[in-house]
Design an enzyme around this catalytic site. Structure first.
Site, PDB file in Angstrom:
ATOM      1  N   GLY A  33       0.804  -1.209   0.000  1.00 35.46           N
ATOM      2  CA  GLY A  33       0.000   0.000   0.000  1.00 35.46           C
ATOM      3  C   GLY A  33       0.836   1.258   0.000  1.00 35.46           C
ATOM      4  O   GLY A  33       0.445   2.280  -0.587  1.00 35.46           O
ATOM      5  N   ARG A  61       3.185 -12.546   4.771  1.00 36.40           N
ATOM      6  CA  ARG A  61       3.927 -12.756   6.018  1.00 36.40           C
ATOM      7  C   ARG A  61       5.445 -12.702   5.802  1.00 36.40           C
ATOM      8  O   ARG A  61       6.186 -12.383   6.723  1.00 36.40           O
ATOM      9  CB  ARG A  61       3.535 -14.102   6.637  1.00 36.40           C
ATOM     10  N   VAL A  62       5.895 -13.039   4.601  1.00 35.52           N
ATOM     11  CA  VAL A  62       7.327 -12.995   4.307  1.00 35.52           C
ATOM     12  C   VAL A  62       7.540 -12.158   3.045  1.00 35.52           C
ATOM     13  O   VAL A  62       7.079 -12.533   1.962  1.00 35.52           O
ATOM     14  CB  VAL A  62       7.906 -14.412   4.096  1.00 35.52           C
ATOM     15  N   LYS A  63       8.209 -11.041   3.213  1.00 36.63           N
ATOM     16  CA  LYS A  63       8.555 -10.208   2.054  1.00 36.63           C
ATOM     17  C   LYS A  63       9.869  -9.457   2.266  1.00 36.63           C
ATOM     18  O   LYS A  63      10.662  -9.313   1.336  1.00 36.63           O
ATOM     19  CB  LYS A  63       7.428  -9.232   1.716  1.00 36.63           C
ATOM     20  N   LYS A 135      20.213  -0.834  15.085  1.00 31.37           N
ATOM     21  CA  LYS A 135      21.501  -1.383  15.533  1.00 31.37           C
ATOM     22  C   LYS A 135      22.659  -0.742  14.768  1.00 31.37           C
ATOM     23  O   LYS A 135      23.739  -0.503  15.325  1.00 31.37           O
ATOM     24  CB  LYS A 135      21.516  -2.899  15.339  1.00 31.37           C
ATOM     25  N   HIS A 273      -5.797  15.576  50.219  1.00 29.11           N
ATOM     26  CA  HIS A 273      -4.600  14.790  50.527  1.00 29.11           C
ATOM     27  C   HIS A 273      -4.883  13.296  50.581  1.00 29.11           C
ATOM     28  O   HIS A 273      -4.538  12.604  51.537  1.00 29.11           O
ATOM     29  CB  HIS A 273      -3.959  15.273  51.825  1.00 29.11           C
ATOM     30  N   GLU A 325      -9.482  23.259  44.198  1.00 29.69           N
ATOM     31  CA  GLU A 325      -8.429  22.969  43.223  1.00 29.69           C
ATOM     32  C   GLU A 325      -8.994  22.393  41.927  1.00 29.69           C
ATOM     33  O   GLU A 325      -8.619  22.810  40.829  1.00 29.69           O
ATOM     34  CB  GLU A 325      -7.422  21.964  43.822  1.00 29.69           C
ATOM     35  N   PHE A 461     -10.433  -5.156  61.380  1.00 31.73           N
ATOM     36  CA  PHE A 461     -11.014  -5.576  62.658  1.00 31.73           C
ATOM     37  C   PHE A 461     -10.498  -4.763  63.841  1.00 31.73           C
ATOM     38  O   PHE A 461      -9.465  -4.087  63.751  1.00 31.73           O
ATOM     39  CB  PHE A 461     -10.790  -7.070  62.896  1.00 31.73           C
ATOM     40  N   ARG A 508     -11.879  -7.094  54.617  1.00 37.86           N
ATOM     41  CA  ARG A 508     -11.295  -5.840  55.079  1.00 37.86           C
ATOM     42  C   ARG A 508     -10.945  -4.966  53.884  1.00 37.86           C
ATOM     43  O   ARG A 508     -10.810  -5.456  52.753  1.00 37.86           O
ATOM     44  CB  ARG A 508     -10.062  -6.090  55.930  1.00 37.86           C
TER      45      ARG A 508
END
Length: 512
Positions: A33, A61-63, A135, A273, A325, A461, A508
């Site tokens: 494309g 997939r492979v080019k 790299k 806070h 604020e 508790f 809790r």
């Protein structure tokens, strides 16, 4: 003549960039494309197949996985042996790579996406070319972001090539790009496989903004957003007015919207806070504001306010009288917005409350040397699951008040005690090293508001019966707490002694 390989999924601003390359004697290699777009723009391109001498296979997939591509990228220009081998094999150097990757992120965000669709959008050749080019940045320019087109084009136009400094920075960016891409794939496939504790934690975030400073003015800070944004979050809130949010603003605002999502009635949360200083719920928003304000008219000064309904004029006029604020809401009536926007520094944020109950991602907290990861505390609870442990059972009114207090204490820093009625918090004791001090603070703050409707919630508790006795002596008629102490019976007997009711939840809600 230099060579550039251009293959992008996002073609924004591409043509003008490639025109600059061509004007500076770059030969353009391209695929699919991208090649079509460039050809239609009148730019001469060479197909990858013409370079490799090998056709694109396996549905694309492979080019580009070919020595004629990667040899051209990885061959070192400063090593005669590399240059000789490239000449022997007729591998031409590639000097610039412009690649961005298959839209994996966009694919997995689509409703109803299948695993097969996601896998087909995992790019292999693209990251390989990016890594090879990066790299070898001493000789190769790698461009993975359209935002860099301008600088790269200007340097090539001026000097025929990019500077080494630019190539090094672009290489670092390229490796960040592929690392984030792979992290997203790893996270997606890990979840698909049902793995909850992978041996490697891969997280990726995008820089949203550099902050003025951190928790204190001498600390640098940055706001990063999850690569897969969470709709009900401060990162996704739309700021309509006011100055930039600070580091502390964001932490407070986050804590406040966590509380607000607990309530379905018209509710106003006031936070200061990281702790609630007032929560009010009523039949309409203005009444809920009045209750939240009444809960603590001192601490609300300079606070963060979250309202879970569109802000109306009457409520806005009352809030306008105070220094605040931040105000967060699903929206603002136009006249309400105009009133609040008179204060130039007041932050007004619009948040999509319809998304508050969507799936919640785990919380990640940094510690020295590592990270802690846990599920968010979004447990759905029902009074029907609570256990009455005293001789006196709670009334329906008390149960409703206990649930209100229980939701509030869940978001208060431990040790946490909340005194409330069915409409608002009356007193909050937070963050004390022992529970009796938190109890005393909450009851003292409630003061004259304590009446026969007052109830008390404890996030964990009672280790001893002193909190129960203190509460009973100050007019508390009902208590909710997790239970689970080896001395639970002492607290139960103390409640029975004073004829008050106590229920245990079995769960809790510590918040450190």
């Amino acid at each position: 003549m230099k060579r550039a390989l251009v293959s992008v999924s996002d073609k924004s601003n591409l043509v003008d960039f490639v025109k600059t390359l061509v004007a500076n004697d770059y030969e353009i290699i391209s695929t699919g494309g991208t090649k079509k777009v460039l050809d239609e723009a009148g730019l001469k391109t060479i197909s990858v197949e013409d370079v490799t001498g090998f056709p694109e296979i396996l549905d694309g997939r492979v080019k580009t996985l070919n020595p004629y591509i990667h040899g051209g990228l990885l061959g070192r220009r400063d090593l005669p042996a590399h240059l000789e081998k490239m000449a022997e094999l007729k591998i031409k150097p590639i000097d610039l790579v412009c690649v961005n990757l298959y839209p994996f992120k966009e694919t997995i965000q689509k409703p109803g996406v299948t695993l097969a669709d996601a896998i087909e959008n995992i790019d292999i050749g693209g990251p390989s070319m990016v890594r090879s080019a990066a790299k070898n940045y001493q000789a190769v320019t790698i461009v993975v972001d359209a935002a860099d087109y301008k600088q790269v084009a200007e340097e090539i136009a001026a000097n025929g090539d990019t500077t080494l400094e630019t190539r090094q920075k672009l290489a670092a960016k390229a490796f960040r790009h592929t690392a984030a891409y792979d992290a997203l794939i790893a996270d997606y496939l890990t979840k698909q496989a049902g793995i909850s504790a992978p041996e490697k934690l891969t997280l990726t975030y995008d820089l949203k903004e550099e902050m003025r400073y951190g928790e204190n003015s001498h600390q640098k800070a940055y706001f990063y957003e999850d690569t897969l944004p969470e709709a009900y979050s401060i990162a996704q809130a739309k700021q309509l007015h006011g100055k930039q949010l600070s580091y502390n603003n964001i932490k407070d605002a986050d804590a406040a919207i966590r509380i607000a999502r607990e309530f379905s009635q018209p509710t106003v949360v006031a936070l200061k806070h990281m702790n609630p200083c007032g929560i009010g719920q009523a039949d309409n928003l203005e009444q809920a504001w009045d209750l939240a304000y009444e809960a603590d008219p001192i601490s609300i000064f300079g606070g963060v306010i979250v309202l879970n309904r569109q802000v109306d004029l009457a409520t806005a006029e009352k809030m306008h009288k105070l220094f605040l604020e931040i105000i967060i809401a699903p929206g603002f009536d136009q006249d309400a917005f105009e009133v609040l926007a008179k204060k130039k520094n007041l932050r007004l944020l619009q948040l999509d409350f319809d998304q508050k109950d969507t799936a919640q991602k785990p919380e990640v907290v940094s510690v020295l040397g590592g990270l802690l990861v846990q599920d968010q505390d979004v447990l759905a609870e029902d009074v029907k699951d609570w256990k009455v442990v005293t001789k006196v059972a709670p009334t329906e009114e008390q149960l409703a008040s206990l649930m209100f207090a229980w939701k509030a204490v869940k978001h208060t820093k431990s040790n946490a005690i909340v005194v409330a009625n069915g409409e608002r918090t009356l007193g909050i004791g937070a963050g004390q090293p022992n529970r009796i001090d938190s109890t005393k603070i909450a009851i003292k703050h409630a003061g004259a508001s304590l009446d026969e409707h007052a109830v008390l919630a404890s996030d964990a508790f009672f280790p001893m019966d002193d909190c129960v006795e203190y509460a009973a002596k100050h007019g508390i008629k009902a208590i909710v707490q997790p239970g689970g102490s080896i001395r639970d019976q002492d607290s139960i007997e103390m409640a029975d002694k004073y004829g008050i009711t106590m229920v245990t939840t079995g769960v809790r809600h510590f918040r450190h």
